[in-house]
Write an enzyme that holds these catalytic residues in place. Structure first.
Site, PDB file in Angstrom:
ATOM      1  CB  ALA A  26     119.734  22.363 104.127  1.00 57.15           C
TER       2      ALA A  26
ATOM      3  CD  GLU B 210      98.993  32.186  97.613  1.00 60.60           C
ATOM      4  OE1 GLU B 210      98.076  31.330  97.618  1.00 60.60           O
ATOM      5  OE2 GLU B 210      98.815  33.369  97.951  1.00 60.60           O
TER       6      GLU B 210
ATOM      7  N   GLY C  62      98.935  24.573  95.617  1.00 59.03           N
ATOM      8  CA  GLY C  62     100.013  24.615  94.646  1.00 59.03           C
ATOM      9  C   GLY C  62     100.211  25.997  94.060  1.00 59.03           C
TER      10      GLY C  62
ATOM     11  CB  ILE D 212      95.564  27.917  92.859  1.00 65.56           C
ATOM     12  CG1 ILE D 212      95.378  26.878  91.759  1.00 65.56           C
ATOM     13  CG2 ILE D 212      94.349  28.822  92.944  1.00 65.56           C
ATOM     14  CD1 ILE D 212      94.241  25.925  92.022  1.00 65.56           C
TER      15      ILE D 212
ATOM     16  N   GLY E 242     103.434   9.535  87.994  1.00 66.46           N
ATOM     17  CA  GLY E 242     103.986  10.398  89.030  1.00 66.46           C
ATOM     18  C   GLY E 242     102.977  11.285  89.716  1.00 66.46           C
TER      19      GLY E 242
ATOM     20  CE  LYS F 244      97.232  20.361  99.277  1.00 67.40           C
ATOM     21  NZ  LYS F 244      97.165  19.774  97.911  1.00 67.40           N
TER      22      LYS F 244
END
Length: 434
Positions: A46, A130, A135, A137, A188, A206
């Site tokens: 999607a 996860e 990220g 890890i 970026g 987080k």
């Protein structure tokens, strides 16, 4: 070829991470089938715009703008579209249709996690996330599973790659904040609007997720104390280096002993770390999570905290886990939040501080400053005075404190600023990692 059962996988979102997940699902289909015990059939992706340019070329026939049609009948739904809505609506729809869900959406879990986990519990589904905290890890499974029989005392994490890249270059190159931020945007690492990163919002989301897992307690995002790095300048970096520290944006989740029992503190702010501490050696856009547990001791998880293909690795690990659960059968494993430990405000936290003051260069100033600190129950550990030049009217005091209550320190700094001998409070930074 082994005749595996087929599981239908729906993917929501084909950005930097989503496009890599789709590519790897197709590229490594046979290997993933052997590992999962089921053939993972990507039934559709999607997207908002069918014609948007993507990092990976994807078959046109897999793309659709109708997310709801993909969700119906899917065994596993991967949500990588980001944002709160319609991601929340789609995840709840997937769960209620009996699918397991995989998400990297930290903002959604930090704000609506209890609602989503409760919905999964009601139908026996499972939520895998996860990739939502650090990220690539692996930190969610270690906290949820490997350390489930231990007592986590403290977590200190560098969980935002953008801010670590900025602070690391300011430290190693002596660069200014604005210049490095511009470079991060060009490379970026930072968005055109970097607010979520540099003001600590991303790290706070987080931190809420990590603390909820570590302390088996629901941690609302509004309970996380948050400060960003926009006030950090070259002068502060130089002072930190001179004192043997490095400045990092830390997510700190800590178990405390209060008057009425155990409490927890969850906070995000720039802090000083001794250069011998493992977190001090985390460079560039990398992330690391340092965990201190009662029995296991100190553990550190280090690696790429962002990046399309790196984060896709964590997502696919969750997809394989979800597939194995489907093959084995049974209800999903719910979240453990039964401890319900109270969350204390930042004023109740105790730590050490490094205070930098610009003061009048005249006799008796140091005694006055020391008296104000003593009256405020803030004990001096170290003090260093420097003068700008022979004709300078001011001097700079670098004061290191013993552990003090945040509320006491804050009130004392206000009194110092109003004392008449302090020209300017240059900075107040907490010292972590003891």
């Amino acid at each position: 070829m082994t005749d595996y059962r087929r599981l239908r996988v729906a993917l929501l979102g084909a950005g930097a991470v989503g496009s890599q997940v789709a590519s790897l699902l197709r590229q490594h289909a046979d290997e993933l089938a052997d590992r999962a015990g089921a053939r993972l059939e990507l039934v559709g992706i999607a997207v908002r715009d069918l014609d948007a340019q993507r990092d990976v070329e994807l078959p046109r026939e897999l793309l659709t703008t109708d997310a709801e049609s993909l969700i119906v009948g899917a065994d596993i739904v991967i949500e990588l579209m980001g944002g709160i809505e319609p991601a929340r609506e789609y995840l709840l729809q997937a769960i209620n249709s009996g699918a397991d869900v995989v998400t990297a959406n930290k903002a959604l879990l930090a704000t609506h996690g209890p609602e989503i986990f409760d919905a999964a519990d009601q139908v026996g589904a499972e939520v895998y996330y996860e990739a939502a905290a650090a990220g690539a890890i692996p930190i969610i499974r270690p906290l949820r599973d490997s350390l489930a029989g231990d007592r986590v005392q403290r977590i200190m994490g560098i969980v935002n790659g953008t801010t670590n890249y900025i602070l690391d270059r300011m430290d190693t190159e002596g660069a200014e904040f604005g210049d490095v931020l511009a470079d991060a945007q060009r490379l970026g690492y930072a968005e055109a609007d970097p607010t979520a990163d540099v003001e600590g919002y991303d790290a706070a989301q987080k931190a809420a997720i990590l603390a909820s897992l570590a302390f088996h307690t629901t941690v609302p995002l509004e309970s996380v104390h948050r400060e960003g790095i926009t006030a950090i300048d070259k002068t502060m970096m130089d002072a930190a280096r001179h004192a043997g520290y490095v400045i990092k944006l830390l997510a700190v989740c800590e178990r405390l002993s209060g008057d009425s029992g155990e409490e927890i503190s969850v906070r995000v702010y720039p802090a000083l770390i001794d250069r011998t501490h493992p977190l001090a050696s985390v460079h560039g856009a990398n992330n690391a999570v340092f965990v201190q547990a009662e029995a296991a001791g100190s553990l550190m998880f280090y690696g790429a905290g962002a990046g399309g293909v790196q984060t896709a690795s964590a997502v696919l690990g969750d997809v394989v886990s979800a597939a194995r659960r489907h093959i084995a059968g049974g209800v999903g494993v719910g979240e453990s939040t039964l401890a319900n430990l109270p969350i204390v405000p930042i004023g109740r936290v105790t730590t050490r501080y490094q205070i930098t003051l610009e003061v009048a260069d005249q006799p008796g100033v140091l005694a006055t400053v020391a008296g104000i600190l003593s009256d405020g129950r803030v004990s001096i550990a170290t003090v260093e005075q420097t003068v700008a030049g022979e004709d300078a009217r001011t001097a700079r005091l670098e004061i290191g404190t013993h552990k003090a209550l945040e509320q006491d320190l804050s009130e004392t700094v206000d009194r110092l600023a109003a004392s008449g001998v302090v020209e300017r409070v240059v900075s107040v930074l907490r010292v972590e990692g003891d």
